[in-house]
Design a protein around this motif. Structure first.
Motif, PDB file in Angstrom:
ATOM      1  N   LEU A  72       0.832  -1.196   0.000  1.00  0.00           N
ATOM      2  CA  LEU A  72       0.000   0.000   0.000  1.00  0.00           C
ATOM      3  C   LEU A  72       0.868   1.248   0.000  1.00  0.00           C
ATOM      4  N   GLY A  73       1.951   1.237   0.777  1.00  0.00           N
ATOM      5  CA  GLY A  73       2.864   2.374   0.785  1.00  0.00           C
ATOM      6  C   GLY A  73       3.544   2.582  -0.554  1.00  0.00           C
ATOM      7  N   LEU A  74       3.877   1.493  -1.254  1.00  0.00           N
ATOM      8  CA  LEU A  74       4.508   1.605  -2.570  1.00  0.00           C
ATOM      9  C   LEU A  74       3.578   2.263  -3.586  1.00  0.00           C
ATOM     10  N   ASP A  75       2.278   2.084  -3.400  1.00  0.00           N
ATOM     11  CA  ASP A  75       1.301   2.648  -4.326  1.00  0.00           C
ATOM     12  C   ASP A  75       0.832   4.029  -3.887  1.00  0.00           C
ATOM     13  N   PHE A  76       1.455   4.551  -2.832  1.00  0.00           N
ATOM     14  CA  PHE A  76       1.011   5.807  -2.243  1.00  0.00           C
ATOM     15  C   PHE A  76       2.138   6.827  -2.314  1.00  0.00           C
ATOM     16  N   SER A  77       1.776   8.065  -2.502  1.00  0.00           N
ATOM     17  CA  SER A  77       2.757   9.138  -2.505  1.00  0.00           C
ATOM     18  C   SER A  77       2.184  10.316  -1.731  1.00  0.00           C
ATOM     19  N   PHE A  78       2.980  10.832  -0.806  1.00  0.00           N
ATOM     20  CA  PHE A  78       2.521  12.002  -0.058  1.00  0.00           C
ATOM     21  C   PHE A  78       2.339  13.201  -0.975  1.00  0.00           C
ATOM     22  N   LYS A  79       3.071  13.239  -2.083  1.00  0.00           N
ATOM     23  CA  LYS A  79       2.886  14.335  -3.035  1.00  0.00           C
ATOM     24  C   LYS A  79       1.505  14.269  -3.682  1.00  0.00           C
ATOM     25  N   LYS A  80       0.990  13.055  -3.895  1.00  0.00           N
ATOM     26  CA  LYS A  80      -0.352  12.922  -4.461  1.00  0.00           C
ATOM     27  C   LYS A  80      -1.397  13.522  -3.527  1.00  0.00           C
ATOM     28  N   ILE A  81      -1.240  13.258  -2.230  1.00  0.00           N
ATOM     29  CA  ILE A  81      -2.191  13.796  -1.260  1.00  0.00           C
ATOM     30  C   ILE A  81      -2.143  15.311  -1.263  1.00  0.00           C
ATOM     31  N   LEU A  82      -0.938  15.889  -1.333  1.00  0.00           N
ATOM     32  CA  LEU A  82      -0.813  17.339  -1.326  1.00  0.00           C
ATOM     33  C   LEU A  82      -1.450  17.961  -2.564  1.00  0.00           C
ATOM     34  N   LYS A  83      -1.383  17.240  -3.706  1.00  0.00           N
ATOM     35  CA  LYS A  83      -1.965  17.763  -4.935  1.00  0.00           C
ATOM     36  C   LYS A  83      -3.479  17.617  -4.984  1.00  0.00           C
ATOM     37  N   MET A  84      -4.041  16.753  -4.137  1.00  0.00           N
ATOM     38  CA  MET A  84      -5.493  16.553  -4.139  1.00  0.00           C
ATOM     39  C   MET A  84      -6.244  17.790  -3.661  1.00  0.00           C
ATOM     40  N   GLY A  85      -5.602  18.589  -2.841  1.00  0.00           N
ATOM     41  CA  GLY A  85      -6.300  19.733  -2.279  1.00  0.00           C
ATOM     42  C   GLY A  85      -7.075  19.347  -1.033  1.00  0.00           C
ATOM     43  N   ALA A  86      -7.889  20.292  -0.561  1.00  0.00           N
ATOM     44  CA  ALA A  86      -8.597  20.102   0.706  1.00  0.00           C
ATOM     45  C   ALA A  86      -9.856  19.264   0.565  1.00  0.00           C
ATOM     46  N   SER A  87     -10.418  19.151  -0.645  1.00  0.00           N
ATOM     47  CA  SER A  87     -11.720  18.507  -0.816  1.00  0.00           C
ATOM     48  C   SER A  87     -11.750  17.062  -0.322  1.00  0.00           C
ATOM     49  N   PRO A  88     -10.880  16.153  -0.802  1.00  0.00           N
ATOM     50  CA  PRO A  88     -10.924  14.774  -0.296  1.00  0.00           C
ATOM     51  C   PRO A  88     -10.505  14.662   1.163  1.00  0.00           C
ATOM     52  N   VAL A  89      -9.660  15.568   1.628  1.00  0.00           N
ATOM     53  CA  VAL A  89      -9.247  15.537   3.038  1.00  0.00           C
ATOM     54  C   VAL A  89     -10.445  15.816   3.938  1.00  0.00           C
ATOM     55  N   ILE A  90     -11.233  16.842   3.580  1.00  0.00           N
ATOM     56  CA  ILE A  90     -12.428  17.176   4.367  1.00  0.00           C
ATOM     57  C   ILE A  90     -13.401  16.003   4.364  1.00  0.00           C
ATOM     58  N   ILE A 112       8.309   5.605   1.377  1.00  0.00           N
ATOM     59  CA  ILE A 112       9.626   6.175   1.053  1.00  0.00           C
ATOM     60  C   ILE A 112      10.112   5.637  -0.286  1.00  0.00           C
ATOM     61  N   LEU A 113      10.020   4.315  -0.467  1.00  0.00           N
ATOM     62  CA  LEU A 113      10.455   3.709  -1.730  1.00  0.00           C
ATOM     63  C   LEU A 113       9.576   4.146  -2.895  1.00  0.00           C
ATOM     64  N   ALA A 114       8.340   4.583  -2.603  1.00  0.00           N
ATOM     65  CA  ALA A 114       7.440   5.042  -3.668  1.00  0.00           C
ATOM     66  C   ALA A 114       7.978   6.279  -4.374  1.00  0.00           C
ATOM     67  N   GLU A 115       8.889   7.009  -3.735  1.00  0.00           N
ATOM     68  CA  GLU A 115       9.452   8.212  -4.340  1.00  0.00           C
ATOM     69  C   GLU A 115      10.718   7.924  -5.142  1.00  0.00           C
ATOM     70  N   THR A 116      11.128   6.671  -5.244  1.00  0.00           N
ATOM     71  CA  THR A 116      12.340   6.325  -5.971  1.00  0.00           C
ATOM     72  C   THR A 116      12.008   5.874  -7.392  1.00  0.00           C
ATOM     73  N   ILE A 117      13.019   5.873  -8.238  1.00  0.00           N
ATOM     74  CA  ILE A 117      12.842   5.432  -9.623  1.00  0.00           C
ATOM     75  C   ILE A 117      12.500   3.950  -9.672  1.00  0.00           C
ATOM     76  N   GLU A 118      12.988   3.181  -8.695  1.00  0.00           N
ATOM     77  CA  GLU A 118      12.781   1.732  -8.694  1.00  0.00           C
ATOM     78  C   GLU A 118      11.409   1.321  -8.164  1.00  0.00           C
ATOM     79  N   ALA A 119      10.529   2.283  -7.853  1.00  0.00           N
ATOM     80  CA  ALA A 119       9.262   1.971  -7.185  1.00  0.00           C
ATOM     81  C   ALA A 119       8.406   0.984  -7.985  1.00  0.00           C
ATOM     82  N   GLU A 120       8.268   1.218  -9.294  1.00  0.00           N
ATOM     83  CA  GLU A 120       7.418   0.339 -10.104  1.00  0.00           C
ATOM     84  C   GLU A 120       7.987  -1.071 -10.175  1.00  0.00           C
ATOM     85  N   ARG A 121       9.317  -1.189 -10.298  1.00  0.00           N
ATOM     86  CA  ARG A 121       9.936  -2.519 -10.316  1.00  0.00           C
ATOM     87  C   ARG A 121       9.726  -3.228  -8.992  1.00  0.00           C
TER      88      ARG A 121
END
Length: 752
Positions: A74-92, A254-263
């Motif tokens: 689940l962490g590999l498929d998750f990125s904190f940058k994605k959450i930041l780009k979602m905006g406040a709507s899904p967070v609320i 953490i590994l989700a932010e690396t180039i090797e994440a998909e592999r």
């Protein structure tokens, strides 16, 4: 004959039964999670008519490993940058749903007179909708591409993240029967502290390590390294008081932010599927038919609670997040079930011994029923809206829609708000890094220096050495804390706008300066017996020297740039391989220029020609910024670069220029060969006669290839195979050579 260990026999039984049952569920187009649960019920001790697992301890051990790998994936498929780009709507929406459903679950638990911890854990279970089940339902119903489905998936991702935090909080609550507000706040601060520390240090160190060994890593080594990092973080997480699942999730993110994440994700998937299956089978093993019969009424009540609660509170939550009434109802109705995270929370409660044995099978039964009802709830949303639309006044529906839509168009943040937010984030992050560095130095380095310098007199030297080293380590962090954002665009704009802004701006520097002095004061206070006035003076002097030091400035900037590069490494890799547009494209839009991709057709007349020969700039006014070829990227190609079929050209230009360029690349192609039947290659024997013009000439001098488009492949000398014909050998009368070419070319050669 050696006796088979019970562990192997249990694993064989579990996997065989799970395989057969999941095939049946796959045939019935039902979620595989339910198949695993049914398989677990069949091999459990509660089922007397089928073989059962002998050693439940090993099964639960595998299940714990399964939870760890599930959250790692689940962490590999998750990125904190994605959450930041979602905006406040899904967070609320996510926070509102979790709070409402958790309170509803606690109330229902109290109505049945269940224990306090049973009610709290029940609330956590009812708050977690199933990402897997909803994704599968959207896919089966053909709704995955619709806009409301994207909103639901965003909220589900956030729910999964909040579930990790909830598990940590529930563990803290379970540690004592009474937990005051201060202890609760302390637990939250511990979570935030370690979360930020692990993410910052991990994103800085791990991509750097993987980059250094990238040439040495194949798939096998990468799998071992990734699982090793996952397990190491899980162990470290338990050492500081959190669960192993929490640590596994952090390492995955953490590994989700690396180039090797998909592999890594592809390599880990079989391991996750294996142990994940064992976990869900272990869930089914805990289902006791007697408990289901005894708790039939609570099960039905909980099913109704989820359906009605998610339909009502889910709709309201999505409306608060900015969705229209119809879209909010479709989102809310879609989330009316519980799944894998509810099982994980229930497992946590059982492992901690704070919930009753009855709660686990009750939650499993509720999950099974709500999962079967999920497709029907999704389909029911639109008819329910149509029915509600007929009953409610049009004015009210329009007001609700306008209110919801109005939330999506928030005003632009003020410069002050952006500046203060950025400063606060920087101060928190660098304070955490400084605190962690100080703690590590005092815990490990200080005892070593004191052992190396024993005795009361040398004790002060050990303290001084440790203090100097500690200040040297945290110096880049303290400098960045004080100086960063003092030359930002917001700062300059506020400084130039009004003289009234200057004093508050200087005050922000003073506050951060005092925070930095506080760290030096703490180090001095811990390692010395100086007076407070002297320690404060030392703190001021040290911070001023740190700010003025060019070496510290370079270290600070280098560390920050390296961190940002690691954080953006996956985005950079996506740009290099054409999966994502370059960042500078946005700046071109202001000048009516942008970037577009064009693929060179397989029959293009341009193939084999260089960019200099094609003169694309002078003909069409465009610029080729990059060529993507076979997974590689050629940036700023020069005129000598030759185009090949399948090349993807990233071109900079205007819409008008692109129109002309597109017409050219599509129309300038090789025509259809109408004489394709004449292109057959044939092998013929040629005997050099006395009147042949080739006698006395070498193969090169004869120009057979150039003049006749034929190729001499060998010389017949009476051997079993043809002899290679040397280019410098002269033709002689009676030579027998074999020639390859098209029929027309061969005729011209023989007649010549």
């Amino acid at each position: 004959m050696a006796e088979l260990p019970p562990m192997i026999a249990d694993l064989a039984l579990i996997l065989m039964v799970a395989g057969v049952v999941t095939l049946i569920f796959k045939r019935l187009k039902q979620p595989l999670v339910l198949g695993y649960i049914v398989a677990g019920f069949l091999v459990s001790p509660n089922m007397p008519y089928t073989p059962s697992a002998a050693d439940m301890t090993n099964v639960h051990l595998w299940a714990d490993i399964g939870v760890m790998f599930l959250l790692f994936s689940l962490g590999l498929d998750f990125s904190f940058k994605k959450i930041l780009k979602m905006g406040a709507s899904p967070v609320i929406s996510a926070i509102t749903i979790i709070f409402c459903m958790m309170m509803l679950g606690i109330v229902v638990g109290h109505l049945f007179n269940w224990g306090k911890m049973d009610c709290i854990f029940l609330g956590g279970m009812l708050a977690m909708s199933s990402t897997t089940i909803i994704y599968k339902a959207f896919d089966d119903l053909g709704l995955r591409q619709q806009q409301f489905a994207g909103m639901v998936m965003s909220v589900l991702i956030l729910e999964d993240i909040l579930a990790i935090v909830m598990m940590v909080m529930l563990s803290a609550l379970a540690s004592g029967s009474e937990m005051g507000g201060g202890q609760l706040l302390q637990s939250v601060l511990r979570i935030v502290f370690f979360l930020i520390l692990w993410l910052v240090v991990g994103i800085f160190a791990i991509p750097l390590f993987l980059r250094r060994v990238r040439r040495l890593i194949n798939n096998e080594v990468l799998l071992i390294v990734a699982l090793g990092l996952c397990c190491a973080m899980a162990v470290f997480s338990t050492k500081v008081g959190f669960s192993s699942a929490f640590g596994a999730f952090i390492m995955g993110s953490i590994l989700a932010e690396t180039i090797e994440a998909e592999r890594i994700e592809k390599l880990v998937e079989p391991v996750k599927n294996l142990f994940g299956a064992v976990f869900f089978v272990s869930v089914g093993m805990l289902v006791d038919p007697k408990i289901l019969v005894d708790y039939a009424v609570p099960i039905l009540c909980l099913v109704l609670t989820i359906i009605v609660g998610q339909s009502v509170f889910g709709t309201i939550s999505f409306m608060l997040g900015g969705q229209s009434l119809k879209s909010a109802m479709r989102c809310g109705f879609s989330m009316a079930q519980i799944g894998e995270f509810s099982f994980i929370i229930a497992s946590l409660g059982l492992s901690l011994g704070v919930i009753g044995d009855f709660l686990y099978p009750v939650v499993v039964a509720v999950s099974v029923i709500t999962t079967f009802l999920t497709p029907y709830m999704i389909r029911l949303a639109t008819p329910a809206y149509n029915h509600l639309e007929k009953r409610l006044p049009n004015k009210l529906i329009k007001s609700l829609n306008q209110l919801a839509m109005g939330n999506t168009h928030s005003q632009e943040e003020s410069k002050w708000k952006r500046l203060l937010t950025q400063m606060a984030i920087n101060t928190i992050v660098y304070s955490i890094l400084s605190s962690a560095s100080i703690a590590l130095m005092f815990a490990f380095v200080l005892p070593v220096t004191r052992k190396m310098l024993p005795g009361w007199e040398l004790h002060w030297y050990a303290n001084a050495i440790t203090g100097v080293l500690t200040v040297a380590i945290i110096a880049p962090f303290l400098r960045a804390m004080v100086m960063k954002k003092n030359h930002s665009e917001e700062w300059k704009a506020l400084w130039a706008e009004s003289n009234r802004n200057r004093l508050p701006l200087l005050f922000t520097i003073l506050v951060r300066f005092l925070i930095a002095v506080g760290f030096i004061f703490y180090i001095c206070n811990f390692l010395s017996r100086f007076t407070n006035a002297l320690m404060i003076t030392i703190g001021f002097v040290v911070i001023v020297l740190i700010i003025l030091s060019r070496h510290t400035k370079r270290r600070s900037i280098t560390l920050e740039r390296l961190f940002i590069q690691n954080l953006r490494s996956r985005d950079i890799e996506a740009q290099v391989h054409g999966k994502k547009r370059p960042l500078y494209e946005g700046k071109l839009l202001d000048r009516d220029i942008h970037i577009a991709d064009f693929t060179v057709p397989f029959n293009s007349a341009w193939m084999g020609q260089s960019l200099a020969q094609l003169k694309l700039g002078s003909k069409y006014g465009v610029h080729v910024s990059s060529i993507l070829r076979g997974g590689r990227r050629i940036n700023i190609p020069d005129g000598y670069n030759i185009l090949f079929p399948g090349d993807v050209l990233q071109v900079i230009g205007s819409d008008q220029q692109f129109t002309a360029f597109r017409e050219a690349i599509e129309n300038e192609v090789l025509g259809v060969d109408v004489d394709v039947e004449m292109r057959e290659m044939k092998l013929r024997q040629l005997i050099i006669g006395a009147d042949s013009p080739f006698i006395g000439k070498t193969l090169i001098e004869s120009r057979i290839r150039d003049r006749y488009s034929c190729m001499v492949v060998g010389l017949e000398e009476g051997k079993e195979s043809l002899s290679p014909y040397s280019p410098n050998r002269k033709f002689r009368e009676g030579d027998i050579i074999w020639v390859v070419g098209e029929q027309e070319s061969l005729d011209a050669l023989f007649n010549g």
